[in-house]
Design a protein around this motif. Structure first.
Motif, PDB file in Angstrom:
ATOM      1  N   PHE A 123      53.466  34.657   9.922  1.00  0.00           N
ATOM      2  CA  PHE A 123      53.851  35.072   8.572  1.00  0.00           C
ATOM      3  C   PHE A 123      54.140  36.574   8.532  1.00  0.00           C
ATOM      4  N   ARG A 124      53.334  37.359   9.202  1.00  0.00           N
ATOM      5  CA  ARG A 124      53.560  38.806   9.233  1.00  0.00           C
ATOM      6  C   ARG A 124      54.859  39.148   9.969  1.00  0.00           C
ATOM      7  N   ASP A 125      55.170  38.372  10.992  1.00  0.00           N
ATOM      8  CA  ASP A 125      56.447  38.588  11.683  1.00  0.00           C
ATOM      9  C   ASP A 125      57.617  38.303  10.754  1.00  0.00           C
ATOM     10  N   ALA A 126      57.470  37.288   9.899  1.00  0.00           N
ATOM     11  CA  ALA A 126      58.549  36.918   8.976  1.00  0.00           C
ATOM     12  C   ALA A 126      58.644  37.875   7.793  1.00  0.00           C
ATOM     13  N   ALA A 127      57.521  38.519   7.441  1.00  0.00           N
ATOM     14  CA  ALA A 127      57.506  39.452   6.304  1.00  0.00           C
ATOM     15  C   ALA A 127      56.798  40.732   6.739  1.00  0.00           C
ATOM     16  N   PRO A 128      57.427  41.530   7.628  1.00  0.00           N
ATOM     17  CA  PRO A 128      56.759  42.702   8.200  1.00  0.00           C
ATOM     18  C   PRO A 128      56.476  43.806   7.186  1.00  0.00           C
ATOM     19  N   PHE A 129      57.078  43.724   6.015  1.00  0.00           N
ATOM     20  CA  PHE A 129      56.849  44.750   4.994  1.00  0.00           C
ATOM     21  C   PHE A 129      55.514  44.557   4.260  1.00  0.00           C
ATOM     22  N   LEU A 130      54.820  43.454   4.527  1.00  0.00           N
ATOM     23  CA  LEU A 130      53.532  43.212   3.897  1.00  0.00           C
ATOM     24  C   LEU A 130      52.414  43.831   4.731  1.00  0.00           C
ATOM     25  N   SER A 131      51.486  44.511   4.077  1.00  0.00           N
ATOM     26  CA  SER A 131      50.315  45.026   4.780  1.00  0.00           C
ATOM     27  C   SER A 131      49.459  43.862   5.251  1.00  0.00           C
ATOM     28  N   LEU A 132      48.613  44.131   6.234  1.00  0.00           N
ATOM     29  CA  LEU A 132      47.743  43.066   6.742  1.00  0.00           C
ATOM     30  C   LEU A 132      46.836  42.497   5.649  1.00  0.00           C
ATOM     31  N   PRO A 133      46.161  43.329   4.832  1.00  0.00           N
ATOM     32  CA  PRO A 133      45.317  42.738   3.780  1.00  0.00           C
ATOM     33  C   PRO A 133      46.121  41.883   2.791  1.00  0.00           C
ATOM     34  N   PHE A 134      47.324  42.313   2.448  1.00  0.00           N
ATOM     35  CA  PHE A 134      48.140  41.556   1.501  1.00  0.00           C
ATOM     36  C   PHE A 134      48.587  40.241   2.119  1.00  0.00           C
ATOM     37  N   ALA A 135      49.065  40.290   3.376  1.00  0.00           N
ATOM     38  CA  ALA A 135      49.499  39.070   4.047  1.00  0.00           C
ATOM     39  C   ALA A 135      48.329  38.107   4.227  1.00  0.00           C
ATOM     40  N   TRP A 136      47.168  38.651   4.590  1.00  0.00           N
ATOM     41  CA  TRP A 136      45.976  37.810   4.761  1.00  0.00           C
ATOM     42  C   TRP A 136      45.625  37.118   3.455  1.00  0.00           C
ATOM     43  N   ARG A 137      45.667  37.859   2.348  1.00  0.00           N
ATOM     44  CA  ARG A 137      45.318  37.267   1.054  1.00  0.00           C
ATOM     45  C   ARG A 137      46.274  36.139   0.694  1.00  0.00           C
ATOM     46  N   LEU A 138      47.576  36.339   0.890  1.00  0.00           N
ATOM     47  CA  LEU A 138      48.549  35.287   0.563  1.00  0.00           C
ATOM     48  C   LEU A 138      48.352  34.061   1.440  1.00  0.00           C
ATOM     49  N   MET A 139      48.089  34.271   2.723  1.00  0.00           N
ATOM     50  CA  MET A 139      47.900  33.126   3.614  1.00  0.00           C
ATOM     51  C   MET A 139      46.617  32.384   3.278  1.00  0.00           C
ATOM     52  N   ARG A 140      45.567  33.093   2.862  1.00  0.00           N
ATOM     53  CA  ARG A 140      44.318  32.437   2.499  1.00  0.00           C
ATOM     54  C   ARG A 140      44.442  31.649   1.198  1.00  0.00           C
ATOM     55  N   LEU A 141      45.288  32.092   0.303  1.00  0.00           N
ATOM     56  CA  LEU A 141      45.466  31.383  -0.964  1.00  0.00           C
ATOM     57  C   LEU A 141      46.455  30.238  -0.861  1.00  0.00           C
ATOM     58  N   TYR A 142      47.560  30.469  -0.148  1.00  0.00           N
ATOM     59  CA  TYR A 142      48.690  29.541  -0.217  1.00  0.00           C
ATOM     60  C   TYR A 142      49.030  28.876   1.112  1.00  0.00           C
ATOM     61  N   GLY A 143      48.444  29.332   2.211  1.00  0.00           N
ATOM     62  CA  GLY A 143      48.796  28.751   3.491  1.00  0.00           C
ATOM     63  C   GLY A 143      50.290  28.899   3.742  1.00  0.00           C
ATOM     64  N   MET A 144      50.920  27.820   4.183  1.00  0.00           N
ATOM     65  CA  MET A 144      52.343  27.879   4.495  1.00  0.00           C
ATOM     66  C   MET A 144      53.212  28.045   3.251  1.00  0.00           C
ATOM     67  N   ARG A 145      52.632  27.826   2.078  1.00  0.00           N
ATOM     68  CA  ARG A 145      53.368  28.091   0.837  1.00  0.00           C
ATOM     69  C   ARG A 145      53.489  29.591   0.566  1.00  0.00           C
ATOM     70  N   ALA A 146      52.833  30.419   1.348  1.00  0.00           N
ATOM     71  CA  ALA A 146      52.980  31.865   1.196  1.00  0.00           C
ATOM     72  C   ALA A 146      54.433  32.287   1.392  1.00  0.00           C
ATOM     73  N   TYR A 147      55.156  31.553   2.226  1.00  0.00           N
ATOM     74  CA  TYR A 147      56.585  31.852   2.409  1.00  0.00           C
ATOM     75  C   TYR A 147      57.338  31.671   1.103  1.00  0.00           C
ATOM     76  N   ASP A 148      56.917  30.695   0.292  1.00  0.00           N
ATOM     77  CA  ASP A 148      57.573  30.471  -1.001  1.00  0.00           C
ATOM     78  C   ASP A 148      57.247  31.591  -1.981  1.00  0.00           C
ATOM     79  N   VAL A 149      56.059  32.162  -1.874  1.00  0.00           N
ATOM     80  CA  VAL A 149      55.696  33.288  -2.738  1.00  0.00           C
ATOM     81  C   VAL A 149      56.579  34.489  -2.430  1.00  0.00           C
ATOM     82  N   VAL A 150      56.795  34.756  -1.163  1.00  0.00           N
ATOM     83  CA  VAL A 150      57.631  35.884  -0.759  1.00  0.00           C
ATOM     84  C   VAL A 150      59.102  35.612  -1.063  1.00  0.00           C
ATOM     85  N   GLY A 151      59.504  34.363  -0.900  1.00  0.00           N
ATOM     86  CA  GLY A 151      60.884  33.991  -1.196  1.00  0.00           C
ATOM     87  C   GLY A 151      61.883  34.724  -0.318  1.00  0.00           C
TER      88      GLY A 151
END
Length: 524
Positions: A432-460
């Motif tokens: 996920f971080r490779d796909a959205a490198p502009f996200l900080s690690l804490p932010f990416a971690w939070r999205l993945m913990r909440l949404y799993g693979m749906r985190a990609y849909d949040v980023v759009g």
């Protein structure tokens, strides 16, 4: 060996499968109408929809507004239930613990619990025996087994007072409880279920072999008549009142409401371990790392005699929880340390136990086919066993409601976002971080913990953090809020900040108000 008994099922005066004679447009008749948007209701909706049944679920408020968002947030067998010889319940819960960790690894993960021991408590041999049973009561359990530790030498002993020398560690799991409810509702909707929040059933009666129910849109106003072949009463704290008031039916079973309250304080200890403490009154209290910067402490057991609804922690409960953990930690926890608290009513099946802590956490399914169209009422239960409860519910309904028959399928089917792929959560986070490198690690971690693979849909389609819209604070952006409105029935600031996420805990009041105002412009 232990005389495991089956879950309690009550079936009242049925003469076998009923014939469904429906006049008029049968496309308007649901197979199942479910009242209640907690974990049991949404779990049944998911399972039934996956079997091909047409399902309508109505919830008078938001999903997980009450009991299902007010738990200690543990996926566990219930170590202390062994004291009450609830071996079947503990065994079922332990099996379910491992299954749930497999189907929702984004919102659930294993934890290790530290149990300090003192001579005035249960003898060490008894604790060892209980933990041995806990480790082996269910087959092929995957989590690490329990063991004894020297608290003077083990890192887990550092936050504890010096008088605690010996302890034990064992495994259980964590769940983001309100997200579990939402994901079940999402999967049910993906499989064809009609999920209506802010919708209340005001009354229902049996007419020509069907349920004819009046439902009220609490947000927009107006009532609608719907018909269904079967009705599930999963109203939680309102289960008995729905029978008496909306359905006007007699009922011999009752629910016992027990208030459980929790407090959140700034982080007390370092490390990923949790603690389970035994109090002089024989109750247990947990201290659990929470939201990176806090410690969650709970819970209480207070018998509730008033009407069900939103409840708040009392000053006595706050003092009780602070005193409970201060007996163990070097750092004294004071009521003034509390930064947030929450409370909920547990609708336990009333087994006439004298002590609220001793009331069974097992469930009773009461099936009524007296006048044709089946009615299933759910008393009790715990969040860990919701999936199995749903299976049992449909198993009981199937003989009189063939549409919910078929095979059990939910044990291995991932909840939305839970298909993390090879390597589990950490590997999925790295991709996920490779796909959205502009996200900080804490932010990416939070999205993945909440949404799993749906985190990609949040980023759009965002290519930068700025592309995700207004930043409300703590990484909550307009893009995430829009996703929750469009996909998860979020309609208020509380829905977003305290149930779908816990970002409200990290925000200022001004930031929380900005989120609420933004949502209002979107949904009215």
């Amino acid at each position: 060996m232990f005389g495991y008994e089956s879950p309690q099922f009550i079936v009242r005066t049925t003469d076998g499968p009923i014939e469904m004679a429906v006049s008029g447009d049968t496309t308007t008749v649901y197979d199942l109408l479910i009242v209640g948007g907690g974990v049991n209701g949404t779990g049944i909706a998911r399972d039934a929809a996956g079997r091909g049944a047409s399902v309508l679920l109505v919830e008078q408020d938001d999903l997980a507004s009450y009991t299902s968002s007010s738990s200690t947030k543990l996926i566990h067998g219930g170590l202390r239930y062994l004291e009450y010889y609830e071996f079947r319940l503990v065994r079922e819960a332990l099996i379910e613990r491992d299954r749930l960790l497999g189907i929702a690894p984004h919102i659930m993960w294993p934890l290790r619990f530290v149990l300090p021991h003192t001579p005035e408590q249960r003898p060490a041999w008894m604790v060892k025996l209980g933990l041995f049973l806990y480790d082996h009561l269910a087959p092929n359990m995957k989590l690490p087994k329990s063991r004894g530790i020297n608290l003077r030498e083990h890192s887990a002993g550092k936050p504890l007072q010096d008088r605690y020398k010996k302890g034990f560690v064992y495994s259980d799991g964590w769940v983001q409880d309100s997200r579990l409810v939402v994901l079940n509702a999402m999967d049910a909707a993906n499989r064809g279920a009609d999920i209506r929040t802010r919708t209340r059933m005001t009354g229902a009666r049996r007419v020509d072999g069907l349920w004819e129910a009046e439902i009220e849109d609490m947000a927009k106003g107006g009532t609608t008549t719907v018909r269904a072949r079967g009705l599930v009463n999963a109203a939680g704290p309102w289960v008995a009142r729905l029978l008496a008031n909306q359905l006007e039916l007699p009922n011999s079973k009752s629910v016992r409401l027990v208030k459980g309250s929790h407090i959140v304080v700034p982080q007390i200890f370092d490390g990923p371990q949790c603690y389970i403490f035994q109090n002089p009154d024989n109750r247990i209290v947990f201290a659990i790392p929470y939201e990176q910067r806090f410690t969650l402490i709970g819970t209480t057991d207070v018998t509730w005699k008033d009407e069900p609804g939103l409840v708040e922690i009392s000053q006595d409960e706050i003092s009780y929880l602070c005193e409970s953990v201060s007996r163990y930690f070097k750092e004294n926890v004071k009521p003034s340390d509390v930064v947030w608290s929450y409370a909920g009513l547990r609708p336990l099946y009333d087994d006439a136990a004298a002590n609220a802590s001793a009331v069974t956490r097992d469930y009773v399914l009461d099936l009524d086919t007296t006048d044709g169209a089946p009615l299933l009422s759910i008393f009790g239960g715990k969040i860990t066993t919701f999936r199995k409860l749903a299976e049992h519910a449909l198993e009981k309904l199937a003989p009189v409601l063939p549409a919910v028959g078929g095979y059990s399928w939910t044990a291995d089917a991932a909840l939305p976002g839970g298909d993390l792929g090879t390597g589990g959560f950490e590997a999925a986070l790295n991709r996920f971080r490779d796909a959205a490198p502009f996200l900080s690690l804490p932010f990416a971690w939070r999205l993945m913990r909440l949404y799993g693979m749906r985190a990609y849909d949040v980023v759009g389609t965002a290519k930068s953090f700025a592309d995700m819209g207004e930043d409300f604070g703590h990484g909550m952006t307009a893009s995430e809020v829009d996703y929750l409105i469009a996909n998860e029935w979020a309609r208020t600031g509380d829905d977003v900040l305290w149930r779908r996420t816990k970002t409200g805990l990290h925000m200022t009041e001004e930031q929380r108000q900005r989120v609420a105002a933004y949502i209002k412009t979107k949904v009215g």
